[in-house]
Design a protein around this motif. Structure first.
Motif, PDB file in Angstrom:
ATOM      1  N   SER A   9       0.851  -1.181   0.000  1.00 18.54           N
ATOM      2  CA  SER A   9       0.000   0.000   0.000  1.00 18.54           C
ATOM      3  C   SER A   9       0.897   1.244   0.000  1.00 18.54           C
ATOM      4  O   SER A   9       1.456   1.592   1.039  1.00 18.54           O
ATOM      5  CB  SER A   9      -0.915   0.021   1.229  1.00 18.54           C
ATOM      6  N   PRO A  10       1.116   1.862  -1.174  1.00 14.38           N
ATOM      7  CA  PRO A  10       0.481   1.588  -2.471  1.00 14.38           C
ATOM      8  C   PRO A  10       1.088   0.357  -3.133  1.00 14.38           C
ATOM      9  O   PRO A  10       2.121  -0.154  -2.675  1.00 14.38           O
ATOM     10  CB  PRO A  10       0.790   2.848  -3.262  1.00 14.38           C
ATOM     11  N   ILE A  11       0.482  -0.109  -4.227  1.00 11.68           N
ATOM     12  CA  ILE A  11       0.951  -1.342  -4.863  1.00 11.68           C
ATOM     13  C   ILE A  11       0.959  -1.266  -6.389  1.00 11.68           C
ATOM     14  O   ILE A  11       1.594  -2.086  -7.044  1.00 11.68           O
ATOM     15  CB  ILE A  11       0.080  -2.538  -4.391  1.00 11.68           C
ATOM     16  N   ARG A  35      -1.016  -8.392  -7.841  1.00  7.97           N
ATOM     17  CA  ARG A  35      -0.827  -7.311  -6.869  1.00  7.97           C
ATOM     18  C   ARG A  35      -2.030  -7.304  -5.932  1.00  7.97           C
ATOM     19  O   ARG A  35      -3.168  -7.415  -6.385  1.00  7.97           O
ATOM     20  CB  ARG A  35      -0.724  -5.953  -7.555  1.00  7.97           C
ATOM     21  N   LEU A  37      -3.666  -4.936  -3.056  1.00  7.84           N
ATOM     22  CA  LEU A  37      -3.725  -3.731  -2.239  1.00  7.84           C
ATOM     23  C   LEU A  37      -4.371  -4.067  -0.900  1.00  7.84           C
ATOM     24  O   LEU A  37      -5.429  -4.687  -0.850  1.00  7.84           O
ATOM     25  CB  LEU A  37      -4.547  -2.659  -2.957  1.00  7.84           C
ATOM     26  N   SER A  39      -4.464  -2.867   3.653  1.00 11.38           N
ATOM     27  CA  SER A  39      -4.343  -1.786   4.631  1.00 11.38           C
ATOM     28  C   SER A  39      -3.977  -2.421   5.959  1.00 11.38           C
ATOM     29  O   SER A  39      -4.183  -3.632   6.154  1.00 11.38           O
ATOM     30  CB  SER A  39      -5.666  -1.025   4.753  1.00 11.38           C
TER      31      SER A  39
END
Length: 277
Positions: A9-11, A35, A37, A39
């Motif tokens: 994160s970010p990706i 990928r 993403l 949190s």
């Protein structure tokens, strides 16, 4: 077909899928690499879901490396030393092995560039490591194992640097604040400032005295740290693309029974692609 992913994160910027698929091609393997993403609040659930639904292995990038260490059921020695994990491997029945290949990837890339520049090896060099977070934690042990003469960890929160140093019983290791940086042969930028497009305030003479300045971040344009290093006289200014590929090669080997891909071939291909774009 085996399923892999990278959590971050970010990706969106991550080159990991491209790199891992290049490695698979070298051995005629057909893998799927995504990928993911996530949190901090969702990360544990995302990892559990991935492995519960057929995932074989995963990479972990910022800001989840220390959180990943807390989640896994098994760890390698280098992961325990770092207290951070960048590689996950499913072992069935909800068991997950956590490893940290960052440091060995960095060491491999540093050695290659030092040899290319004909300025010796890591052995006997003094190193200044800027940062004490998840990115920095994985590289301390391998740098010490590579024979550096002194490794100083500097961080804005000095207590965090002290905590990292305390994980190792090694007289070559020290810490300091960002206001008392010692000169070093090699300066490594491992803070999050590059991702935030910010600049560190560093004494100009540090770059002039260094034989190599290295930013663990990578991108199409030089980071502000590398711009500072070049503007102040360092002849060898490098981003972390090589480290990224080298650590990815070690992750690949962990997932594929020791098959170690040709990392330099992939680095060359990525650099050529960036030059032509």
């Amino acid at each position: 077909m085996a399923l892999f992913t990278v959590f971050g994160s970010p990706i969106a910027h991550s080159l990991s899928p491209q790199i891992q698929l290049e490695f698979a091609d070298q051995f005629g393997l057909v893998n799927e690499y995504r990928r993911s993403l996530s949190s901090p609040g969702r990360f544990a659930a995302d990892v559990a879901y991935f492995f519960r639904h057929g995932g074989s292995g995963a990479n972990v990038t910022v800001p989840f490396k220390q959180q990943a260490y807390q989640l896994v059921t098994h760890t390698t020695l280098r992961a325990r030393q770092a207290g951070a994990v960048n590689t996950l491997m499913g072992r069935g029945a909800g068991q997950v092995l956590g490893d940290n290949t960052d440091g060995l990837g960095l060491v491999a890339d540093l050695r290659w560039h030092l040899a290319k520049a004909q300025v010796g090896d890591l052995s006997g060099k003094t190193v200044l490591l800027l940062g004490a977070g998840g990115a920095a934690r994985g590289v301390v042990g391998p740098l010490l194992d590579a024979g550096v003469a002194r490794l100083t960890v500097a961080n804005r929160t000095e207590a965090k640097a002290a905590d990292l140093v305390d994980r190792f019983a090694d007289s070559r290791l020290a810490y300091c604040s960002m206001n008392e940086l010692p000169a070093a042969d090699i300066i490594i930028q491992a803070t999050s400032v590059a991702l935030q497009q910010q600049a560190l305030t560093l004494p100009a003479n540090l770059a002039a005295q260094a034989v190599l300045c290295y930013d663990m971040s990578y991108g199409a344009t030089p980071t502000k740290f590398l711009q500072w290093a070049a503007a102040n006289g360092c002849a060898n200014c490098l981003d972390g693309l090589g480290m990224l590929v080298e650590q990815a090669a070690l992750s690949f080997a962990l997932w594929h029974d020791g098959l170690l891909p040709d990392s330099r071939a992939v680095i060359t291909k990525l650099l050529e692609r960036n030059t032509n774009e």
